[in-house]
Design a protein around this motif. Structure first.
Motif, mmCIF file in Angstrom:
data_model
loop_
_atom_site.group_PDB
_atom_site.id
_atom_site.type_symbol
_atom_site.label_atom_id
_atom_site.label_comp_id
_atom_site.label_asym_id
_atom_site.label_seq_id
_atom_site.Cartn_x
_atom_site.Cartn_y
_atom_site.Cartn_z
ATOM 1 N N ILE A 193 7.484 -3.395 5.035
ATOM 2 C CA ILE A 193 8.394 -3.537 3.893
ATOM 3 C C ILE A 193 7.616 -3.516 2.579
ATOM 4 O O ILE A 193 8.010 -2.829 1.623
ATOM 5 C CB ILE A 193 9.239 -4.826 4.059
ATOM 6 C CG1 ILE A 193 10.308 -4.591 5.140
ATOM 7 C CG2 ILE A 193 9.855 -5.267 2.735
ATOM 8 C CD1 ILE A 193 11.128 -5.826 5.502
ATOM 9 N N ALA A 194 6.510 -4.226 2.544
ATOM 10 C CA ALA A 194 5.688 -4.238 1.324
ATOM 11 C C ALA A 194 5.186 -2.837 1.000
ATOM 12 O O ALA A 194 5.174 -2.415 -0.173
ATOM 13 C CB ALA A 194 4.517 -5.204 1.499
ATOM 14 N N ASN A 195 4.794 -2.104 2.039
ATOM 15 C CA ASN A 195 4.237 -0.766 1.811
ATOM 16 C C ASN A 195 5.321 0.230 1.381
ATOM 17 O O ASN A 195 5.100 1.036 0.463
ATOM 18 C CB ASN A 195 3.541 -0.278 3.086
ATOM 19 C CG ASN A 195 2.310 -1.106 3.424
ATOM 20 O OD1 ASN A 195 1.796 -1.848 2.585
ATOM 21 N ND2 ASN A 195 1.846 -1.009 4.654
ATOM 22 N N LEU A 196 6.460 0.178 2.030
ATOM 23 C CA LEU A 196 7.558 1.071 1.646
ATOM 24 C C LEU A 196 8.008 0.783 0.213
ATOM 25 O O LEU A 196 8.282 1.712 -0.566
ATOM 26 C CB LEU A 196 8.739 0.912 2.613
ATOM 27 C CG LEU A 196 8.524 1.543 3.990
ATOM 28 C CD1 LEU A 196 9.552 1.004 4.983
ATOM 29 C CD2 LEU A 196 8.597 3.060 3.911
ATOM 30 N N ALA A 218 15.538 -3.287 10.930
ATOM 31 C CA ALA A 218 15.296 -4.205 12.057
ATOM 32 C C ALA A 218 13.882 -4.074 12.609
ATOM 33 O O ALA A 218 13.290 -5.056 13.065
ATOM 34 C CB ALA A 218 16.321 -3.949 13.163
ATOM 35 N N ALA A 219 13.348 -2.855 12.574
ATOM 36 C CA ALA A 219 12.047 -2.608 13.191
ATOM 37 C C ALA A 219 10.884 -2.782 12.215
ATOM 38 O O ALA A 219 9.733 -2.580 12.599
ATOM 39 C CB ALA A 219 12.022 -1.193 13.760
ATOM 40 N N LEU A 220 11.160 -3.135 10.979
ATOM 41 C CA LEU A 220 10.100 -3.189 9.966
ATOM 42 C C LEU A 220 9.437 -4.561 9.920
ATOM 43 O O LEU A 220 10.120 -5.590 9.915
ATOM 44 C CB LEU A 220 10.673 -2.859 8.580
ATOM 45 C CG LEU A 220 11.283 -1.466 8.411
ATOM 46 C CD1 LEU A 220 11.896 -1.327 7.012
ATOM 47 C CD2 LEU A 220 10.250 -0.373 8.648
ATOM 48 N N LYS A 247 5.279 5.962 6.396
ATOM 49 C CA LYS A 247 6.427 5.386 7.120
ATOM 50 C C LYS A 247 7.760 5.891 6.584
ATOM 51 O O LYS A 247 8.814 5.542 7.118
ATOM 52 C CB LYS A 247 6.412 3.850 6.937
ATOM 53 C CG LYS A 247 5.521 3.100 7.907
ATOM 54 C CD LYS A 247 6.363 2.553 9.057
ATOM 55 C CE LYS A 247 5.520 1.854 10.100
ATOM 56 N NZ LYS A 247 6.348 1.464 11.261
ATOM 57 N N ALA A 248 7.737 6.636 5.507
ATOM 58 C CA ALA A 248 8.963 6.904 4.742
ATOM 59 C C ALA A 248 9.701 8.171 5.154
ATOM 60 O O ALA A 248 10.750 8.469 4.581
ATOM 61 C CB ALA A 248 8.645 6.959 3.249
ATOM 62 N N ASP A 272 0.866 -1.183 0.000
ATOM 63 C CA ASP A 272 0.000 0.000 0.000
ATOM 64 C C ASP A 272 0.905 1.235 0.000
ATOM 65 O O ASP A 272 1.535 1.562 1.010
ATOM 66 C CB ASP A 272 -0.875 -0.070 1.257
ATOM 67 C CG ASP A 272 -1.743 1.159 1.463
ATOM 68 O OD1 ASP A 272 -1.405 2.249 0.960
ATOM 69 O OD2 ASP A 272 -2.766 1.027 2.152
ATOM 70 N N ALA A 273 0.971 1.919 -1.147
ATOM 71 C CA ALA A 273 1.915 3.026 -1.293
ATOM 72 C C ALA A 273 1.614 4.164 -0.320
ATOM 73 O O ALA A 273 2.541 4.804 0.200
ATOM 74 C CB ALA A 273 1.908 3.540 -2.737
#
Lengths: 85, 85
Positions: B71-74, B64-66, B9-10, B2-3
């Protein structure tokens, strides 16, 4: 690096990273317009086998035969290509 | 991925990879328009500490915290940005 010399070495790269540095295979990264210093760092990390995970084994094999000069030239070549193709 | 969730989160990514996914620091890669599956693979390889060399230690700490979902969204977010900014 010397982009023209890099281009002369880059034919094998095109199979996965595309003729214009834009990969047709989703698991492989686009290289066109990538930062030259990052490309040098990546190729050296593959060559030293520090970089693993994903499809890294493929690139470890490819990078094994590259000299520092080859790496500098390939990085200059791909950095010189327009991002996005 | 999900962009839109990835964009949320980016913010921390922008310090090195640029507000538009184009890094201002040569040692760091541009992410804008990179292949989504490759970005997922890279973040997972950092998280598992398989990916070393270069500036990988920085990304090992960040990844480490993802979660897998993060990860999929980023990856979806950075893949959605225009290559070259």
């Amino acid at each position: 690096g010397d982009a023209a010399a890099g281009q002369a070495k880059a034919a094998v790269c095109a199979a996965c990273h595309g003729q214009n540095g834009v990969a047709q295979i989703p698991m492989y990264p686009n290289l066109a317009g990538q930062n030259e210093a990052y490309l040098v760092s990546s190729l050296k990390a593959y060559r030293s086998k520090e970089r693993n995970g994903g499809q890294a084994a493929v690139m470890q094999g490819q990078a094994a035969a590259l000299s520092d000069e080859d790496i500098a030239n390939l990085a200059a070549y791909f950095a010189s290509l327009p991002a996005g193709g």
